[in-house]
Design an enzyme around this catalytic site. Structure first.
Site, mmCIF file in Angstrom:
data_model
loop_
_atom_site.group_PDB
_atom_site.id
_atom_site.type_symbol
_atom_site.label_atom_id
_atom_site.label_comp_id
_atom_site.label_asym_id
_atom_site.label_seq_id
_atom_site.Cartn_x
_atom_site.Cartn_y
_atom_site.Cartn_z
ATOM 1 N N GLY A 32 5.652 36.199 2.898
ATOM 2 C CA GLY A 32 5.119 34.915 2.451
ATOM 3 C C GLY A 32 5.711 33.860 3.377
ATOM 4 C CG ASN A 164 1.942 28.526 8.176
ATOM 5 O OD1 ASN A 164 1.865 29.069 9.271
ATOM 6 N ND2 ASN A 164 2.996 28.663 7.389
ATOM 7 C CB SER A 192 0.020 26.745 16.557
ATOM 8 O OG SER A 192 -1.102 26.697 15.720
ATOM 9 C CB ALA A 227 4.383 33.160 25.658
ATOM 10 C CB ALA A 230 8.356 24.350 20.914
ATOM 11 C CG ASP A 256 6.442 31.835 8.480
ATOM 12 O OD1 ASP A 256 5.721 30.813 8.512
ATOM 13 O OD2 ASP A 256 6.023 32.943 8.121
HETATM 14 O O1 KDG Z 1 3.513 33.625 8.684
HETATM 15 C C1 KDG Z 1 3.454 34.942 8.239
HETATM 16 C C2 KDG Z 1 2.732 34.849 6.960
HETATM 17 O O2 KDG Z 1 1.465 34.371 7.226
HETATM 18 C C3 KDG Z 1 2.553 36.122 6.256
HETATM 19 O O3 KDG Z 1 3.767 36.668 5.912
HETATM 20 C C4 KDG Z 1 1.756 36.056 5.022
HETATM 21 O O4 KDG Z 1 2.187 34.004 3.955
HETATM 22 C C5 KDG Z 1 1.399 34.744 4.462
HETATM 23 C C6 KDG Z 1 0.013 34.351 4.524
HETATM 24 O O5 KDG Z 1 -0.397 33.741 3.557
HETATM 25 O O6 KDG Z 1 -0.682 34.612 5.499
#
Ligand code: KDG
Length: 314
Positions: A32, A164, A192, A227, A230, A256
């Site tokens: 997560g 994310n 990103s 790669a 940042a 993460d």
């Molecule tokens: O960043 C990695 C996470 O994406 C993965 O562990 C699972 O939290 C997650 C998701 O919702 O994609």
């Protein structure tokens, strides 16, 4: 005293070793985004609390037991008797390309609601970390994120948002509608380079998006370039750092880890170049080891990647 609160869904995670349709072994763990950050911070010595819902089932026990074993405070985790813990399957299809299948619709984690946060929020913290994933899980988790951000801002805590973006959970337009106003309420926005324009509607490119966010009151816009290292855009200008070169084993969780490194350095009061350095260093630990979080370093392990390749530590 808790330094960091984060919230979200953590699932039981199965990781295969090749094409899933052929069968074979899978390794069981948990995954997560927010709990990956919590583990990264905890290993570096920061008192971190994770809030989420798990089912009243063995995968739920696995989630709470794993986080507890990693030193993350799970005393505010809610066990939901009416929904199962979510599941994620990782299929490393070819080197460096991993396919993900989610089994999280109707999960306990997606039933997180603002009331679940009350004990953690009232106990206090220095920093709140949220991600776009929780916002995409449904109206109640989104309301929980908004409640947490309101509370953190009113209490003078730092608010960090990792965009994310997960296209399996919502569209880019849906994400922009929700996350653009949220990003403007954060102190630190991490994304990103392809995600950043999502939270600065109308921006032409990453630099434009960063400038718009700074103009809206965000103090630090941190851009993950994989790669290529940042960038950090802040009122003092732009800092750049190269990636730490390592053999790539598994890139999942690197973002993460990057967030955990950046936030840890920020909590330690380090300056901008040092914050970026710890961010890419933790990202490198994540890509150089299998699993979302298993290879993250303790504080004493931070210098490990300075050793020559092939070193044996005796
Ligand atoms: O960043 C990695 C996470 O994406 C993965 O562990 C699972 O939290 C997650 C998701 O919702 O994609």
């Amino acid at each position: 005293m808790t330094e960091v609160i984060t919230l979200g869904e953590t699932m039981a995670a199965l990781r295969g070793t090749g094409p899933m349709r052929l069968g074979g072994d899978m390794r069981l763990s948990v995954a997560g985004a927010e709990s990956n950050v919590a583990i990264g911070l905890s290993r570096l010595g920061h008192a971190t609390r994770w809030v989420g819902r798990v089912g009243a089932d063995q995968p739920g026990e696995l989630v709470t037991r794993t986080l507890r074993a990693e030193g993350v405070d799970v005393t505010s985790v809610v066990v939901d008797p009416d929904a199962p813990t979510g599941l994620i399957l990782f299929e490393p299809r070819v080197a460096d390309v991993v396919r993900v299948n989610y089994y999280r619709s109707g999960s306990a984690g997606s039933r997180l609601n603002p009331g679940d946060l009350v004990p953690a929020l009232t106990s206090g913290a220095r920093l709140l970390h949220v991600t776009g994933i929780t916002c995409a899980l449904g109206p109640e988790p989104l309301a929980a994120v908004r409640r947490a951000v309101d509370h953190a801002r009113a209490s003078g805590w730092t608010v960090s948002l990792d965009v994310n973006f997960r296209s399996r959970l919502w569209t880019a337009d849906e994400a922009t509608e929700v996350l653009a106003p949220l990003a403007e309420r954060a102190d630190v926005v991490i994304a990103s380079d392809d995600e950043l324009p999502l939270v600065a509607a109308g921006a032409g490119d990453t630099v434009d998006a960063a400038q718009r966010l700074l103009g809206a009151g965000v103090s630090e816009v941190v851009v993950k370039l994989g790669a290529d290292g940042a960038h950090l855009h802040h009122r003092g200008g732009t800092e750049r750092v190269a990636a730490v070169r390592v053999p790539v084993v598994d890139t999942v969780g690197a973002g993460d880890a990057f967030s955990a490194g950046y936030l840890s350095a920020r909590l330690d009061g380090l300056d901008a170049p040092e914050r970026l350095h710890r961010a890419v260093l933790l990202g490198a630990f994540a890509v150089a080891s299998a699993g979302d979080w298993e290879g993250l370093p303790t504080r004493s392990e931070l210098p490990l990647l300075d050793l020559a390749p092939g070193s044996t530590v005796r």
